[in-house]
Design a protein around this motif. Structure first.
Motif, short mmCIF file in Angstrom:
data_model
loop_
_atom_site.label_atom_id
_atom_site.label_comp_id
_atom_site.label_asym_id
_atom_site.label_seq_id
_atom_site.Cartn_x
_atom_site.Cartn_y
_atom_site.Cartn_z
N VAL A 1 -5.58 9.86 0.57
CA VAL A 1 -5.14 9.05 1.70
C VAL A 1 -6.34 8.30 2.26
N ARG B 1 -8.90 5.35 7.12
CA ARG B 1 -8.30 4.75 8.30
C ARG B 1 -6.88 5.25 8.52
N THR B 2 -6.12 5.41 7.43
CA THR B 2 -4.76 5.90 7.54
C THR B 2 -4.74 7.32 8.08
N GLN B 3 -5.71 8.12 7.64
CA GLN B 3 -5.79 9.49 8.16
C GLN B 3 -5.98 9.50 9.67
N ARG C 1 -2.54 7.97 11.39
CA ARG C 1 -1.20 8.42 11.03
C ARG C 1 -0.59 9.27 12.14
N GLU D 1 2.37 5.14 10.02
CA GLU D 1 1.09 4.51 10.34
C GLU D 1 1.17 3.81 11.68
#
Length: 482
Positions: free
Chosen positions: A4, A7-9, A12, A481
């Motif tokens: 993953v 930034r998504t982590q 989210r 997201e």
């Protein structure tokens, strides 16, 4: 499986799973609305009301009654925001869980740092305070006091006395641990009994206080001006901290979407009513100038009762009520701490053992023991003077995030079922943020330094371990997201 993106982590959001169950251990639903309301009253009506008048009356004079209402308004705004989120997201974890659903994983970890600091440090600080009151009570009733070596921490504060360990504080935390391990319903039942006792003791104070009530003691009501009223309100505000403890029980309440907002608002109504009555009775029973006496600083409401009745018995009864009061505060704050850690363990932000549930009692036993041991060590070896300021910054940070969560979820999840909706939206949550930010601005620099250090530790743990083990990394997890 592709990793993953970083930034998504961070951004989210955890999907809502209010009706469909949770991906992980579940807690048993055994707490009713009244017991839950008593959780809020138990965590809020603590040492503050027994000793806050002598701190606030010198600032505001008779207008301290208005200061109580102003402080109650600030707490009430936050409670209203909590009520909406609690009804929409009735899960364990309180502010941490709300932030994870509404604002993303990174913000959730920042708030986890706030609430863990709030509950953990306040549990230790309150236990230290209980030790002093308990020793005084046994001394006056039984003529027996623990020696200084066993009732004072070894860490000095401002040239004060030192000992080997604060043993009563340690014992209190361990007693609360045993109650919590036995089960949530048992803990709620004991807390309800203690809350009713301390409300009865405060009721005794109000009745006796009104027997000596004189209207002319409210002359020159506004002599201290708006500055005096606001200064007293800032002092009194922290007597209202604890209403958020209701929301930590989201998964252990029957019919949570209705019970949670009712319990929060009910607890707020009880607390404000009791506090205002105590303030009116106290100010009406003696001149405002007497609140600054050394005796008042040490014994609070007990001295007022003794002066009115000419007997030490009512004061001793009030002291016993303070001991019971502090016990229930420690019980509820420890409970809140364990449920937040449970939610974090189930989300993968902590090792899974923190979310392990005893199949018989349906409580997170390992989690509870770990929390109790850590809090007992802090209570046994650190003076409360080093602990209190760090409690407020965590609480106010949590209040701000709850208000922001209401604003964000109204936009991102407009169709989410909300049995309770914040009145006066969006003014109410915005005003909550403004009021809490104003109070935060007055905290000393050393408090910010302590909080900054603690926050750095929590975020470092998240970046190095938590984000890699989060349940949302799993392919089956649905990720929203930001």
């Amino acid at each position: 499986m592709a990793p993953v993106p970083f930034r998504t982590q961070l951004l989210r959001r955890k999907p809502l799973a209010v009706r469909g169950g949770h991906d992980g251990p579940e807690l048993g639903r055994s707490i009713g609305t009244f017991s839950l309301m008593m959780f809020g009253v138990g965590a809020t009506v603590g040492t503050g009301i027994f000793f806050v008048l002598q701190e606030a009356v010198p600032d505001a004079g008779p207008a301290v009654v208005v200061s109580f209402l102003v402080a109650g308004l600030a707490a009430g705004l936050s409670a209203i925001c909590y009520a909406e989120l609690a009804s929409a997201i009735p899960v364990s974890g309180s502010t941490y869980s709300y932030a994870y659903h509404a604002l993303g994983e990174l913000v959730a970890m920042v708030i986890a740092a706030c609430v863990l600091l709030e509950y953990g440090v306040s549990s230790a600080a309150v236990a230290v305070g209980w030790s002093g009151y308990f020793n005084e009570l046994t001394g006056s009733v039984l003529g027996v006091r623990l020696p200084q070596e066993l009732s004072v921490s070894p860490v000095p504060y401002d040239g004060g006395p030192t000992g080997w360990i604060n043993l009563p504080a340690v014992v209190l935390v361990l007693l609360c641990m045993l109650l919590l391990v036995r089960g949530a319903s048992e803990s709620a039942r004991v807390n309800t009994i203690m809350v009713l006792i301390k409300l009865a003791v405060l009721g005794l104070f109000v009745v006796v206080g009104f027997s000596a009530f004189e209207v002319d003691r409210f002359d020159a009501f506004w002599a201290a001006g708006a500055a005096g009223v606001s200064a007293a309100a800032a002092t009194i505000f922290f007597s209202f901290i604890g209403l958020d403890a209701v929301s930590t029980a989201g998964e252990e309440v029957r019919d949570p979407q209705r019970a949670l907002p009712r319990a929060i608002m009910g607890a707020l109504a009880v607390v404000i009513t009791v506090y205002v009555l105590v303030a009116i009775a106290g100010v009406g029973a003696q001149p405002a100038s007497e609140f600054e006496s050394p005796e008042q600083q040490e014994a609070g409401l007990s001295v007022i009762l003794q002066n009115i009745t000419g007997s030490s018995i009512p004061g001793t009864v009030l002291a016993a009520g303070a001991v019971i009061s502090i016990f229930s505060v420690t019980l509820v704050t420890l409970y809140g701490q364990t449920r937040i850690l449970f939610a974090m363990g189930r989300d993968g932000m902590l090792p899974s053992r923190f979310a392990r549930v005893n199949p018989r009692t349906l409580t997170p036993t390992y989690n509870t023991v770990v929390v109790a041991v850590v809090v007992a060590l802090v209570a046994g070896f650190v003076p409360s003077d080093y602990l209190w300021d760090t409690v407020s910054i965590g609480t106010l940070g949590a209040f701000i995030v709850v208000a922001l969560g209401v604003l964000v979820l109204r936009r991102t999840q407009p169709d989410l079922e909300r049995p309770f909706r914040v009145p006066g939206y969006p003014v109410t949550p915005i005003l909550t943020v403004v009021v809490c930010a104003y109070i935060l601005s007055g905290l000393p620099a050393v408090t910010w330094a302590i909080f900054g250090t603690w926050l750095a530790v929590v975020l470092a743990f998240y970046l190095l371990w938590g984000r890699r083990h989060a349940r949302l990394n799993e392919p089956a997890a649905r990720v929203e997201e930001a």
